[in-house]
Design an enzyme around this catalytic site. Structure first.
Site, PDB file in Angstrom:
ATOM      1  N   ARG A   1      -7.482 -11.731   6.246  1.00  0.00           N
ATOM      2  CA  ARG A   1      -6.126 -12.115   6.658  1.00  0.00           C
ATOM      3  C   ARG A   1      -5.969 -12.005   8.168  1.00  0.00           C
ATOM      4  NH1 ARG A   1      -3.973  -8.172   2.560  1.00  0.00           N
ATOM      5  NH2 ARG A   1      -3.967  -9.277   0.568  1.00  0.00           N
TER       6      ARG A   1
ATOM      7  N   HIS B   1       0.835  -1.218   0.000  1.00  0.00           N
ATOM      8  CA  HIS B   1       0.000   0.000   0.000  1.00  0.00           C
ATOM      9  C   HIS B   1       0.866   1.264   0.000  1.00  0.00           C
ATOM     10  CE1 HIS B   1      -3.222  -2.443   2.382  1.00  0.00           C
ATOM     11  NE2 HIS B   1      -3.559  -2.431   1.114  1.00  0.00           N
TER      12      HIS B   1
ATOM     13  N   GLU C   1      -5.105   6.109  -5.074  1.00  0.00           N
ATOM     14  CA  GLU C   1      -3.896   5.482  -5.606  1.00  0.00           C
ATOM     15  C   GLU C   1      -3.758   5.720  -7.108  1.00  0.00           C
ATOM     16  OE1 GLU C   1      -5.245   2.116  -3.172  1.00  0.00           O
ATOM     17  OE2 GLU C   1      -3.139   1.528  -3.058  1.00  0.00           O
TER      18      GLU C   1
END
Ligand code: ADP
Length: 397
Positions: free
Chosen positions: A241, A180, A384
């Site tokens: 996760r 990230h 992003e």
């Protein structure tokens, strides 16, 4: 200049066409099920209706050609021809130790990205396929690789080395890389801008809380630590996760349940996190709803998630010997109002308190701590694609 931003997965390809002068998104879209039956292109031109095109995409080159066709189409296109694309920016997941910043792609860079395949076997090969497909269709357009790991390459050895035999680092480059990075870079810069200060004068903690979640410590503009590691599995509890666990649990569960290490890896990546803990969903909205309706496992999963974030904020405050600003970003960080309140409850010792009225925002640049707080908390939407377009422009102009 118009910049095409490409984020290529093994069977998908996301794109945005961004005008670098206005920074407006002219069109965006997604190719799904590339190489599988039922391939679908969803194309969204700005200000017009979404178009769904169902047509076979046997490979990524066909997908890229369909994207170009959609962008130049007489009805739902936004440019007249390929000539109006000045550059392509590619998201590449792993740059290993080879890339500490974005680069213009040439044969040597392609080879170096390929050498990092080992470190991200599910992602880098797909990113390379996307680059090759774009090169085939747009051979004369300059292309740039923007790495998820690059921003974290400034971490000192003490932050990136694991407590393992040193030879694993030497032989296999086993170390913390972090992910990230494009988001942590963009959000820390934006947080400083919102505060009217230079990033180089601040200690900032960025909490990127999405389905995948990570935290970073950005000390005077440089990343000095981050919670994801060799892979994105380490650190926070995430959608599916596990984040940090005692590594001995793997062998223990493998023996008890008769799992192979690959199966265990799958459990840790796909069946754990708030999904595995709650038994409800990996989507934080569903987990929150279930918790509000009295589901104890869902409530416990959220509690553990917020507590882990707060612990990392404490650790990174120590790593930087202080903190000036804490920025929340990504799906959960930007939108989950009550989640930010829960995390902030642990931060009173830093001299910061949430302002409930200011915190009542979703996805907007906002200071959410009370006036006069020693440490400023902010909501900062990440972007992003825009960050990739900016870095691409900087390298090709
Ligand atoms: P990724 O890019 O890792 O897939 P995102 O940054 O898109 O993840 O974040 C997805 C997560 O954000 C989901 O768990 C979703 O529930 C959460 N989210 C999105 N909107 C909201 C909201 N309004 N309230 C709470 N959580 C939200």
């Amino acid at each position: 200049m118009n910049i095409l931003v490409i984020n290529c997965g093994s069977s998908s390809l996301k794109y945005q066409l961004i005008n670098s002068d206005s920074e407006a998104v002219l069109a965006k879209g997604l190719c799904e099920r590339i190489g599988i039956d039922g391939s679908l292109l969803t194309h969204t031109p700005a200000g017009k209706d979404k178009v769904k095109i169902e047509t076979p995409m046997p490979n990524h080159t066909v997908a890229v050609q369909l994207v170009i066709n959609a962008l130049t189409d007489a009805n739902h296109g936004v440019i007249k021809s390929l000539d109006e694309i000045g550059a392509v920016g590619h998201r590449v997941v792993h740059g290993g130790e080879k890339f500490a910043s974005s680069v213009v792609i040439d044969d040597e860079v392609m080879k170096a990205i390929e050498e990092c395949n080992d470190l991200a076997p599910l992602h880098n090969p797909a990113n390379l396929i996307g680059i090759n497909s774009c090169k085939e269709i747009m051979p004369n357009v300059p292309m740039v690789a923007v790495f998820d790991t690059a921003f974290h390459q400034t971490m000192p050895e003490k932050a990136y080395l694991y407590g393992l035999p040193y030879e694993y680092y030497e032989k296999y480059k086993v170390r913390r890389y972090g992910f990230h990075g494009t988001s942590h870079d963009y959000v820390s810069a934006r947080a400083a801008e919102i505060l009217g200060k230079k990033r180089e004068d601040l200690k900032i903690i960025v909490c990127h809380l999405g389905n995948g979640a990570s935290i970073s410590a950005v000390d005077h503009g440089k990343c000095v630590d981050t919670s994801m590691g060799l892979t994105p599995l380490e650190g926070l509890i995430m959608g599916t996760r596990s984040g940090d666990i005692d590594p001995a649990i793997c062998d223990f569960i493998c023996q008890k349940e008769g799992l192979t290490s690959a199966e265990m890896n799958n459990v840790l990546n796909k069946k754990s996190g708030v999904y595995g803990m709650s038994g409800v969903s990996s989507d934080f909205r569903d987990v929150e709803k279930a918790a509000n309706e009295g589901n104890k496992h869902a409530a416990a999963a959220l509690d553990a998630f917020y507590y882990r974030v707060a612990k990392y904020i404490g650790a990174y405050t120590a790593a930087m010997n202080g903190v000036d600003a804490i920025a929340f970003t990504a799906g959960v960080g930007e939108n989950n109002i009550s989640g930010r309140v829960e995390i902030a409850k642990y931060l009173g010792y830093l001299g910061t308190e949430i302002d409930e009225a200011k915190n009542n925002v979703k996805g907007e640049d906002t200071v959410i701590s009370k006036d006069g707080s020693k440490v400023v908390m902010l909501c900062v939407p990440t972007n992003e694609e825009l960050a990739i377009a900016r870095q691409t422009l900087a390298l090709v102009k």
